[in-house]
Design an enzyme around this catalytic site. Sequence first.
Site, PDB file in Angstrom:
ATOM      1  N   ASP A 129      12.938   9.974  82.167  1.00 51.89           N
ATOM      2  CA  ASP A 129      12.653  11.270  81.567  1.00 51.89           C
ATOM      3  C   ASP A 129      13.826  12.228  81.787  1.00 51.89           C
ATOM      4  O   ASP A 129      14.604  12.044  82.735  1.00 51.89           O
ATOM      5  CB  ASP A 129      11.390  11.885  82.182  1.00 51.89           C
ATOM      6  CG  ASP A 129      10.128  11.121  81.822  1.00 51.89           C
ATOM      7  OD1 ASP A 129      10.113  10.496  80.748  1.00 51.89           O
ATOM      8  OD2 ASP A 129       9.161  11.174  82.604  1.00 51.89           O
TER       9      ASP A 129
ATOM     10  N   TYR B 190      11.557   4.456  93.424  1.00 52.31           N
ATOM     11  CA  TYR B 190      11.701   5.879  93.128  1.00 52.31           C
ATOM     12  C   TYR B 190      11.527   6.718  94.390  1.00 52.31           C
ATOM     13  O   TYR B 190      10.698   6.404  95.251  1.00 52.31           O
ATOM     14  CB  TYR B 190      10.642   6.332  92.119  1.00 52.31           C
ATOM     15  CG  TYR B 190      10.762   5.723  90.748  1.00 52.31           C
ATOM     16  CD1 TYR B 190      11.609   6.275  89.789  1.00 52.31           C
ATOM     17  CD2 TYR B 190      10.005   4.601  90.399  1.00 52.31           C
ATOM     18  CE1 TYR B 190      11.709   5.720  88.518  1.00 52.31           C
ATOM     19  CE2 TYR B 190      10.096   4.046  89.129  1.00 52.31           C
ATOM     20  CZ  TYR B 190      10.952   4.599  88.197  1.00 52.31           C
ATOM     21  OH  TYR B 190      11.050   4.049  86.946  1.00 52.31           O
TER      22      TYR B 190
ATOM     23  N   ASP C 132       4.505  17.135  84.823  1.00 53.21           N
ATOM     24  CA  ASP C 132       5.652  17.512  85.640  1.00 53.21           C
ATOM     25  C   ASP C 132       5.881  19.012  85.532  1.00 53.21           C
ATOM     26  O   ASP C 132       5.180  19.708  84.790  1.00 53.21           O
ATOM     27  CB  ASP C 132       6.906  16.711  85.265  1.00 53.21           C
ATOM     28  CG  ASP C 132       7.371  16.963  83.827  1.00 53.21           C
ATOM     29  OD1 ASP C 132       7.110  18.050  83.270  1.00 53.21           O
ATOM     30  OD2 ASP C 132       8.001  16.058  83.243  1.00 53.21           O
TER      31      ASP C 132
ATOM     32  N   ARG D 213       4.957  10.186  86.955  1.00 49.41           N
ATOM     33  CA  ARG D 213       4.310  11.447  86.538  1.00 49.41           C
ATOM     34  C   ARG D 213       2.799  11.319  86.572  1.00 49.41           C
ATOM     35  O   ARG D 213       2.094  12.222  87.027  1.00 49.41           O
ATOM     36  CB  ARG D 213       4.757  11.831  85.127  1.00 49.41           C
ATOM     37  CG  ARG D 213       6.076  12.553  85.065  1.00 49.41           C
ATOM     38  CD  ARG D 213       6.335  13.092  83.674  1.00 49.41           C
ATOM     39  NE  ARG D 213       6.587  12.043  82.705  1.00 49.41           N
ATOM     40  CZ  ARG D 213       6.186  12.074  81.433  1.00 49.41           C
ATOM     41  NH1 ARG D 213       5.463  13.071  81.004  1.00 49.41           N
ATOM     42  NH2 ARG D 213       6.502  11.090  80.612  1.00 49.41           N
TER      43      ARG D 213
END
Length: 311
Positions: free
Chosen positions: A46, A74, A88, A184
């Site tokens: 993203d 991540y 987000d 997310r």
Amino acid sequence: MVQYTAPGPDGVLIVDKPTGITSHDVVTRVRRILRTRRIGHVGTLDPLATGVLPLVVGRATRLASLLSLGDKIYHAVFRLGISTDTYDVTGKIVSPKTPKKKHQKLTREIVEATSMNFVGTFKQLPPPYSAKKIGGVRAYKLARRLEPFLPKAVEVTVKEFQIEKLTTDHIVCRVICAPGFYVRSLANDLGQALGCGACLDTLRREQSGPFILSEASSIDRLEKNKDHSSRHLIPMARLLPNLPSVVVTEGGVRRAKHGNTINSEHFKITPEKTPAAALRDRVKLYDDSGNLIAIAEKIATGILHPRIVLV
């Protein structure tokens, strides 16, 4: 106007994607740097996210489906007490139906216990603003049009969800997951489970399959050294290190180039000294000079069929 070379370089370029731009923007800029059009990315990030974005260049584009199969790692920060329509911090705030500042009463024990519900294989709803297709249309396009739709839950796998730090307003965590997982959605779902709401604040991908952050190059660095940028490419011969490999004879190379089946009589060397009978489903085929010429599929003992021809 950019003049593109033909043919261009081949291999994988690991980019440390900066925040604020799309994965497609990165591809566009690297096409100018390497002066070749034949570039794609493996695993979208993203605009908010940073970190490892592998780019397949030249003939390596044919390997994109195989290079995207590895686990992702991540490092993320979730903001507590706020829910948004995009899951987000860039989205529109959707006020959680919970007592104000409830998140400030959370303990690490509560958060860690709740986080265990998101480890393993389970169903996950993709974010409304995502690239998932709904009736052939990207979900984010439907969301922008304010058209009602319901994303389909998909099976995802999380191998590790580690809570590193809890503050009054944030959760710092690390996630190891299989492809197709949305961090997310994890932020949003964890916020709901905690009863206070949450959204993704920052996200950095540290690893994508075999590609790691320490081997990544920044866009700025690549642009400043355009003439030497191709040196950062991982060559074709080094890709897919977990697959067994076979060096084939000249006759085997000719057959493989035309997609014809080859058998053990065309095997010249098996570098791992693996018997032909023990070769796994996918096998890398090399010529005498060490060039990767094809990815083959084992169809019977000692018989391989080239599925992806690279020459």
